[in-house]
Design an enzyme around this catalytic site. Structure first.
Site, mmCIF file in Angstrom:
data_model
loop_
_atom_site.group_PDB
_atom_site.id
_atom_site.type_symbol
_atom_site.label_atom_id
_atom_site.label_comp_id
_atom_site.label_asym_id
_atom_site.label_seq_id
_atom_site.Cartn_x
_atom_site.Cartn_y
_atom_site.Cartn_z
ATOM 1 N N THR A 104 0.847 -1.198 0.000
ATOM 2 C CA THR A 104 0.000 0.000 0.000
ATOM 3 C C THR A 104 0.877 1.240 0.000
ATOM 4 O O THR A 104 2.101 1.166 -0.168
ATOM 5 C CB THR A 104 -1.033 -0.069 1.163
ATOM 6 O OG1 THR A 104 -1.934 1.029 1.018
ATOM 7 C CG2 THR A 104 -0.382 -0.026 2.534
ATOM 8 N N LYS A 151 3.696 1.510 -3.801
ATOM 9 C CA LYS A 151 3.214 0.759 -4.977
ATOM 10 C C LYS A 151 4.093 0.955 -6.216
ATOM 11 O O LYS A 151 4.197 0.056 -7.044
ATOM 12 C CB LYS A 151 1.773 1.154 -5.295
ATOM 13 C CG LYS A 151 0.790 0.687 -4.243
ATOM 14 C CD LYS A 151 -0.619 1.076 -4.576
ATOM 15 C CE LYS A 151 -1.536 0.757 -3.411
ATOM 16 N NZ LYS A 151 -2.939 1.046 -3.700
ATOM 17 N N ASP A 209 -5.992 -3.133 -7.760
ATOM 18 C CA ASP A 209 -6.752 -1.940 -7.365
ATOM 19 C C ASP A 209 -7.839 -1.583 -8.378
ATOM 20 O O ASP A 209 -8.987 -1.308 -8.012
ATOM 21 C CB ASP A 209 -5.811 -0.733 -7.222
ATOM 22 C CG ASP A 209 -5.008 -0.792 -5.932
ATOM 23 O OD1 ASP A 209 -5.491 -1.381 -4.947
ATOM 24 O OD2 ASP A 209 -3.891 -0.235 -5.914
ATOM 25 N N GLY A 220 -1.854 11.217 -9.358
ATOM 26 C CA GLY A 220 -0.739 10.575 -8.663
ATOM 27 C C GLY A 220 -0.829 9.061 -8.811
ATOM 28 O O GLY A 220 -1.497 8.535 -9.720
ATOM 29 N N ARG A 239 -4.259 19.314 -10.023
ATOM 30 C CA ARG A 239 -3.708 20.626 -9.664
ATOM 31 C C ARG A 239 -2.490 20.933 -10.534
ATOM 32 O O ARG A 239 -2.353 22.025 -11.063
ATOM 33 C CB ARG A 239 -3.332 20.594 -8.173
ATOM 34 C CG ARG A 239 -2.767 21.870 -7.639
ATOM 35 C CD ARG A 239 -2.503 21.728 -6.165
ATOM 36 N NE ARG A 239 -1.584 20.633 -5.846
ATOM 37 C CZ ARG A 239 -1.223 20.285 -4.624
ATOM 38 N NH1 ARG A 239 -1.715 20.945 -3.593
ATOM 39 N NH2 ARG A 239 -0.387 19.288 -4.418
ATOM 40 N N THR A 240 -1.596 19.958 -10.691
ATOM 41 C CA THR A 240 -0.440 20.128 -11.574
ATOM 42 C C THR A 240 -0.822 19.526 -12.927
ATOM 43 O O THR A 240 -0.800 18.299 -13.107
ATOM 44 C CB THR A 240 0.787 19.392 -10.995
ATOM 45 O OG1 THR A 240 0.910 19.750 -9.604
ATOM 46 C CG2 THR A 240 2.056 19.720 -11.743
ATOM 47 N N GLY A 258 -13.814 4.402 -0.399
ATOM 48 C CA GLY A 258 -13.036 3.326 -1.009
ATOM 49 C C GLY A 258 -12.955 2.037 -0.208
ATOM 50 O O GLY A 258 -12.162 1.156 -0.552
#
Ligand code: ATR
Length: 270
Positions: free
Chosen positions: A61, A65, A101, A127, A150-151, A238
Protein backbone atom coordinates in the site's frame (compact mmCIF):
# COMPACT_ATOMS: atom_id res chain seq x y z
CA UNK A 1 0.80 -22.28 7.62
CA UNK A 2 1.24 -19.76 4.82
CA UNK A 3 2.43 -16.30 5.83
CA UNK A 4 1.23 -13.05 4.24
CA UNK A 5 1.53 -9.35 5.06
CA UNK A 6 0.54 -5.89 3.95
CA UNK A 7 3.44 -3.46 3.79
CA UNK A 8 3.35 0.34 3.73
CA UNK A 9 3.72 3.42 5.89
CA UNK A 10 1.71 4.26 7.93
CA UNK A 11 0.26 0.77 8.29
CA UNK A 12 -0.96 0.24 11.85
CA UNK A 13 -4.60 1.06 11.04
CA UNK A 14 -4.75 -1.17 7.96
CA UNK A 15 -7.94 -3.23 7.71
CA UNK A 16 -6.28 -5.80 5.41
CA UNK A 17 -5.36 -8.29 8.19
CA UNK A 18 -9.01 -8.39 9.27
CA UNK A 19 -10.28 -8.77 5.72
CA UNK A 20 -7.85 -11.58 4.86
CA UNK A 21 -8.64 -13.47 8.05
CA UNK A 22 -12.36 -13.35 7.18
CA UNK A 23 -11.52 -14.73 3.74
CA UNK A 24 -9.34 -17.47 5.30
CA UNK A 25 -12.28 -18.50 7.50
CA UNK A 26 -14.42 -18.88 4.39
CA UNK A 27 -11.70 -20.93 2.68
CA UNK A 28 -11.23 -22.95 5.86
CA UNK A 29 -7.49 -22.49 5.76
CA UNK A 30 -5.10 -21.20 8.38
CA UNK A 31 -2.95 -18.27 7.34
CA UNK A 32 -1.06 -15.57 9.14
CA UNK A 33 -1.45 -12.04 7.81
CA UNK A 34 0.42 -9.15 9.42
CA UNK A 35 0.69 -5.40 8.84
CA UNK A 36 4.37 -4.48 8.55
CA UNK A 37 5.67 -0.93 8.51
CA UNK A 38 8.23 -0.40 5.73
CA UNK A 39 9.47 2.94 4.49
CA UNK A 40 10.57 3.60 0.93
CA UNK A 41 14.32 3.62 1.59
CA UNK A 42 14.17 0.17 3.25
CA UNK A 43 11.95 -1.45 0.62
CA UNK A 44 14.43 -3.73 -1.15
CA UNK A 45 16.26 -5.07 1.89
CA UNK A 46 13.09 -5.58 3.97
CA UNK A 47 11.12 -7.22 1.17
CA UNK A 48 14.05 -9.49 0.23
CA UNK A 49 14.16 -10.54 3.89
CA UNK A 50 10.41 -11.24 4.03
CA UNK A 51 10.60 -13.55 1.03
CA UNK A 52 13.70 -15.24 2.50
CA UNK A 53 11.70 -15.71 5.71
CA UNK A 54 9.10 -17.67 3.77
CA UNK A 55 6.30 -15.14 3.21
CA UNK A 56 4.08 -16.38 0.37
CA UNK A 57 2.61 -13.04 -0.65
CA UNK A 58 2.67 -9.34 0.16
CA UNK A 59 0.07 -6.65 -0.34
CA UNK A 60 1.62 -3.27 -0.97
CA UNK A 61 0.00 0.00 0.00
CA UNK A 62 0.95 3.69 0.07
CA UNK A 63 3.57 4.93 -0.55
CA UNK A 64 5.24 1.78 -1.91
CA UNK A 65 3.21 0.76 -4.98
CA UNK A 66 5.56 2.36 -7.48
CA UNK A 67 8.72 0.95 -5.87
CA UNK A 68 7.01 -2.46 -5.77
CA UNK A 69 6.41 -2.09 -9.50
CA UNK A 70 10.13 -1.60 -10.11
CA UNK A 71 11.02 -4.41 -7.67
CA UNK A 72 8.91 -7.08 -9.40
CA UNK A 73 10.70 -9.23 -12.00
CA UNK A 74 7.50 -10.12 -13.83
CA UNK A 75 4.57 -7.73 -14.10
CA UNK A 76 0.99 -8.34 -15.15
CA UNK A 77 -0.31 -6.44 -18.18
CA UNK A 78 -2.43 -4.19 -15.98
CA UNK A 79 0.52 -3.48 -13.65
CA UNK A 80 2.59 -2.45 -16.68
CA UNK A 81 -0.12 -0.01 -17.80
CA UNK A 82 -0.64 1.34 -14.29
CA UNK A 83 3.05 1.35 -13.31
CA UNK A 84 1.78 0.21 -9.93
CA UNK A 85 1.92 -3.06 -7.99
CA UNK A 86 -0.14 -3.92 -4.90
CA UNK A 87 0.35 -7.71 -4.89
CA UNK A 88 3.72 -9.48 -4.78
CA UNK A 89 4.46 -13.20 -4.70
CA UNK A 90 7.15 -15.67 -5.73
CA UNK A 91 6.67 -18.00 -8.66
CA UNK A 92 9.45 -20.20 -10.06
CA UNK A 93 11.96 -18.06 -8.12
CA UNK A 94 10.78 -14.84 -9.82
CA UNK A 95 8.98 -12.07 -7.98
CA UNK A 96 5.61 -11.50 -9.68
CA UNK A 97 3.83 -8.16 -9.37
CA UNK A 98 0.16 -7.50 -10.03
CA UNK A 99 -2.23 -4.67 -9.36
CA UNK A 100 -5.74 -5.53 -8.21
CA UNK A 101 -6.75 -1.94 -7.37
CA UNK A 102 -8.40 -1.12 -10.68
CA UNK A 103 -10.34 -4.37 -10.90
CA UNK A 104 -11.23 -3.95 -7.22
CA UNK A 105 -12.74 -0.55 -8.03
CA UNK A 106 -14.70 -1.97 -10.99
CA UNK A 107 -16.08 -4.83 -8.89
CA UNK A 108 -17.13 -2.44 -6.15
CA UNK A 109 -18.85 -0.12 -8.63
CA UNK A 110 -20.59 -3.16 -10.10
CA UNK A 111 -21.76 -4.29 -6.67
CA UNK A 112 -23.21 -0.80 -6.15
CA UNK A 113 -24.93 -1.00 -9.55
CA UNK A 114 -22.98 1.92 -10.95
CA UNK A 115 -22.93 1.49 -14.72
CA UNK A 116 -19.72 2.63 -16.39
CA UNK A 117 -20.51 1.73 -19.99
CA UNK A 118 -21.32 4.90 -21.95
CA UNK A 119 -20.80 7.14 -18.93
CA UNK A 120 -18.83 10.36 -18.43
CA UNK A 121 -16.30 10.05 -15.63
CA UNK A 122 -13.95 12.60 -14.07
CA UNK A 123 -11.00 11.50 -11.99
CA UNK A 124 -9.50 14.12 -9.70
CA UNK A 125 -5.77 13.72 -9.15
CA UNK A 126 -2.97 12.25 -11.24
CA UNK A 127 -0.74 10.57 -8.66
CA UNK A 128 -0.12 6.90 -7.95
CA UNK A 129 -3.70 6.15 -6.91
CA UNK A 130 -5.12 7.60 -10.13
CA UNK A 131 -2.60 5.75 -12.30
CA UNK A 132 -3.48 2.48 -10.58
CA UNK A 133 -7.17 2.61 -11.50
CA UNK A 134 -7.16 4.40 -14.88
CA UNK A 135 -6.42 1.29 -17.03
CA UNK A 136 -9.43 -0.50 -15.52
CA UNK A 137 -11.70 2.51 -16.00
CA UNK A 138 -10.54 2.68 -19.61
CA UNK A 139 -11.46 -0.98 -20.12
CA UNK A 140 -15.09 -0.20 -19.25
CA UNK A 141 -16.33 1.37 -22.52
CA UNK A 142 -16.75 4.81 -21.01
CA UNK A 143 -18.02 7.63 -23.17
CA UNK A 144 -15.33 9.89 -21.70
CA UNK A 145 -12.73 9.97 -18.95
CA UNK A 146 -11.43 13.37 -17.89
CA UNK A 147 -8.36 13.73 -15.67
CA UNK A 148 -8.16 16.92 -13.62
CA UNK A 149 -5.09 17.62 -11.53
CA UNK A 150 -3.71 20.63 -9.66
CA UNK A 151 -0.44 20.13 -11.57
CA UNK A 152 -1.77 19.89 -15.14
CA UNK A 153 1.37 18.33 -16.57
CA UNK A 154 0.89 15.13 -14.58
CA UNK A 155 -2.62 14.75 -16.00
CA UNK A 156 -1.32 15.45 -19.52
CA UNK A 157 1.38 12.79 -19.06
CA UNK A 158 -1.22 10.18 -18.13
CA UNK A 159 -3.42 11.16 -21.07
CA UNK A 160 -0.44 10.80 -23.40
CA UNK A 161 0.24 7.26 -22.16
CA UNK A 162 -3.29 6.10 -22.98
CA UNK A 163 -4.56 8.40 -25.74
CA UNK A 164 -3.61 6.24 -28.69
CA UNK A 165 -5.58 3.20 -27.54
CA UNK A 166 -8.23 5.15 -25.64
CA UNK A 167 -9.25 8.34 -27.44
CA UNK A 168 -11.97 8.89 -24.81
CA UNK A 169 -9.34 10.06 -22.28
CA UNK A 170 -8.74 13.81 -21.94
CA UNK A 171 -7.28 16.30 -19.52
CA UNK A 172 -9.16 19.21 -18.00
CA UNK A 173 -7.99 21.98 -15.72
CA UNK A 174 -9.11 22.02 -12.09
CA UNK A 175 -10.55 25.52 -12.60
CA UNK A 176 -12.22 24.72 -15.91
CA UNK A 177 -15.99 24.75 -16.32
CA UNK A 178 -17.84 21.57 -17.26
CA UNK A 179 -21.06 22.09 -19.19
CA UNK A 180 -22.35 18.54 -19.53
CA UNK A 181 -23.56 15.95 -17.05
CA UNK A 182 -20.85 13.95 -15.29
CA UNK A 183 -22.07 10.52 -14.17
CA UNK A 184 -19.27 9.71 -11.77
CA UNK A 185 -16.56 11.74 -10.03
CA UNK A 186 -13.69 9.69 -8.61
CA UNK A 187 -11.48 11.46 -6.08
CA UNK A 188 -7.91 10.18 -5.97
CA UNK A 189 -6.31 13.31 -4.52
CA UNK A 190 -4.81 13.33 -1.06
CA UNK A 191 -6.21 16.82 -0.34
CA UNK A 192 -8.75 15.48 2.18
CA UNK A 193 -6.24 13.30 4.00
CA UNK A 194 -3.88 16.26 4.20
CA UNK A 195 -6.70 18.50 5.42
CA UNK A 196 -6.21 20.84 2.46
CA UNK A 197 -8.71 22.70 0.34
CA UNK A 198 -9.59 21.18 -3.03
CA UNK A 199 -10.51 23.46 -5.93
CA UNK A 200 -13.01 21.70 -8.20
CA UNK A 201 -14.04 22.27 -11.82
CA UNK A 202 -17.24 24.32 -11.92
CA UNK A 203 -20.26 22.28 -12.94
CA UNK A 204 -18.65 18.98 -11.93
CA UNK A 205 -21.64 17.98 -9.80
CA UNK A 206 -24.83 17.63 -11.79
CA UNK A 207 -28.22 16.31 -10.76
CA UNK A 208 -27.34 12.65 -11.47
CA UNK A 209 -23.66 12.69 -10.53
CA UNK A 210 -22.35 10.08 -8.09
CA UNK A 211 -19.18 10.51 -6.12
CA UNK A 212 -16.59 7.89 -5.23
CA UNK A 213 -13.65 8.71 -2.97
CA UNK A 214 -10.80 6.20 -3.24
CA UNK A 215 -9.91 6.89 0.38
CA UNK A 216 -12.07 5.91 3.34
CA UNK A 217 -12.44 7.00 6.93
CA UNK A 218 -14.59 6.44 10.00
CA UNK A 219 -16.61 9.57 9.33
CA UNK A 220 -17.70 10.63 5.85
CA UNK A 221 -14.56 11.57 3.87
CA UNK A 222 -13.87 15.30 3.38
CA UNK A 223 -14.41 14.93 -0.37
CA UNK A 224 -17.75 13.18 0.00
CA UNK A 225 -18.78 15.84 2.48
CA UNK A 226 -18.17 18.51 -0.17
CA UNK A 227 -20.17 16.42 -2.65
CA UNK A 228 -23.06 16.04 -0.19
CA UNK A 229 -23.07 19.78 0.49
CA UNK A 230 -23.33 20.31 -3.27
CA UNK A 231 -26.44 18.13 -3.32
CA UNK A 232 -24.96 14.77 -4.35
CA UNK A 233 -27.09 11.96 -2.94
CA UNK A 234 -24.97 8.93 -3.79
CA UNK A 235 -21.49 9.13 -2.28
CA UNK A 236 -19.19 6.18 -1.69
CA UNK A 237 -15.82 5.76 -0.09
CA UNK A 238 -13.04 3.33 -1.01
CA UNK A 239 -13.70 0.67 1.62
CA UNK A 240 -15.56 -1.50 -0.87
CA UNK A 241 -12.66 -1.23 -3.30
CA UNK A 242 -10.24 -2.23 -0.53
CA UNK A 243 -12.28 -5.39 0.10
CA UNK A 244 -12.53 -6.31 -3.57
CA UNK A 245 -8.83 -5.74 -4.27
CA UNK A 246 -8.04 -7.89 -1.22
CA UNK A 247 -10.33 -10.66 -2.52
CA UNK A 248 -8.48 -10.67 -5.85
CA UNK A 249 -5.08 -10.93 -4.13
CA UNK A 250 -6.41 -13.69 -1.87
CA UNK A 251 -7.62 -15.60 -4.91
CA UNK A 252 -4.25 -15.28 -6.68
CA UNK A 253 -2.40 -16.58 -3.63
CA UNK A 254 -4.78 -19.24 -2.31
CA UNK A 255 -6.71 -20.35 -5.41
CA UNK A 256 -9.99 -19.64 -3.60
CA UNK A 257 -12.45 -16.93 -4.58
CA UNK A 258 -13.81 -15.45 -1.36
CA UNK A 259 -17.27 -13.95 -1.11
CA UNK A 260 -17.18 -10.22 -0.44
CA UNK A 261 -20.82 -10.13 0.64
CA UNK A 262 -21.37 -8.52 4.07
CA UNK A 263 -17.62 -7.95 4.63
CA UNK A 264 -18.09 -4.18 4.39
CA UNK A 265 -20.60 -4.15 7.26
CA UNK A 266 -18.37 -6.45 9.32
CA UNK A 267 -15.26 -4.31 9.07
CA UNK A 268 -16.51 -0.74 8.61
CA UNK A 269 -15.04 1.20 11.53
CA UNK A 270 -17.79 2.40 13.88
P1 ATR B 1 -1.30 8.86 -4.19
O1 ATR B 1 -0.35 7.72 -4.33
O2 ATR B 1 -2.23 8.78 -3.02
O3 ATR B 1 -2.04 9.14 -5.46
P2 ATR B 1 0.44 11.01 -4.81
O4 ATR B 1 1.05 10.22 -5.92
O5 ATR B 1 1.31 11.83 -3.92
O6 ATR B 1 -0.38 10.10 -3.83
O7 ATR B 1 -0.69 11.95 -5.47
C1 ATR B 1 -1.46 12.83 -4.72
C2 ATR B 1 -2.46 13.52 -5.65
O8 ATR B 1 -3.26 14.40 -4.88
C3 ATR B 1 -1.79 14.37 -6.72
O9 ATR B 1 -2.57 14.32 -7.88
C4 ATR B 1 -1.82 15.76 -6.08
O10 ATR B 1 -1.80 16.84 -6.99
P3 ATR B 1 -0.39 17.40 -7.55
O11 ATR B 1 0.03 16.43 -8.61
O12 ATR B 1 -0.71 18.74 -8.05
O13 ATR B 1 0.55 17.41 -6.37
C5 ATR B 1 -3.17 15.70 -5.42
N1 ATR B 1 -3.31 16.70 -4.34
C6 ATR B 1 -2.73 16.67 -3.11
N2 ATR B 1 -3.11 17.75 -2.39
C7 ATR B 1 -3.94 18.47 -3.18
C8 ATR B 1 -4.68 19.68 -3.00
N3 ATR B 1 -4.64 20.36 -1.87
N4 ATR B 1 -5.45 20.12 -4.04
C9 ATR B 1 -5.49 19.43 -5.19
N5 ATR B 1 -4.84 18.26 -5.41
C10 ATR B 1 -4.07 17.79 -4.43
Amino acid sequence: MKKFAVIGSPISHSLSPQIHSLFAEQAQIEISYEAIEIIESDFNSKVNQLFEDGYSGLNVTLPLKEIAFHYADKKSEEALLAESVNTLFLKDSSVCGETTDGQGLLLDLQSKEIELKGSNVVILGAGGSARAVIPSLLSSNLNSLYIANRTSKKAVDIVNIHKQNNPEINQIEMDESINFEIDLVVNSTSAGTLGEELVLPEGIFGTKTKSYDLSYSEEITPFNLIAKKRGIKETYDGLGMLIHQAALSFETWNKFKPSTKDIEQKIRPL
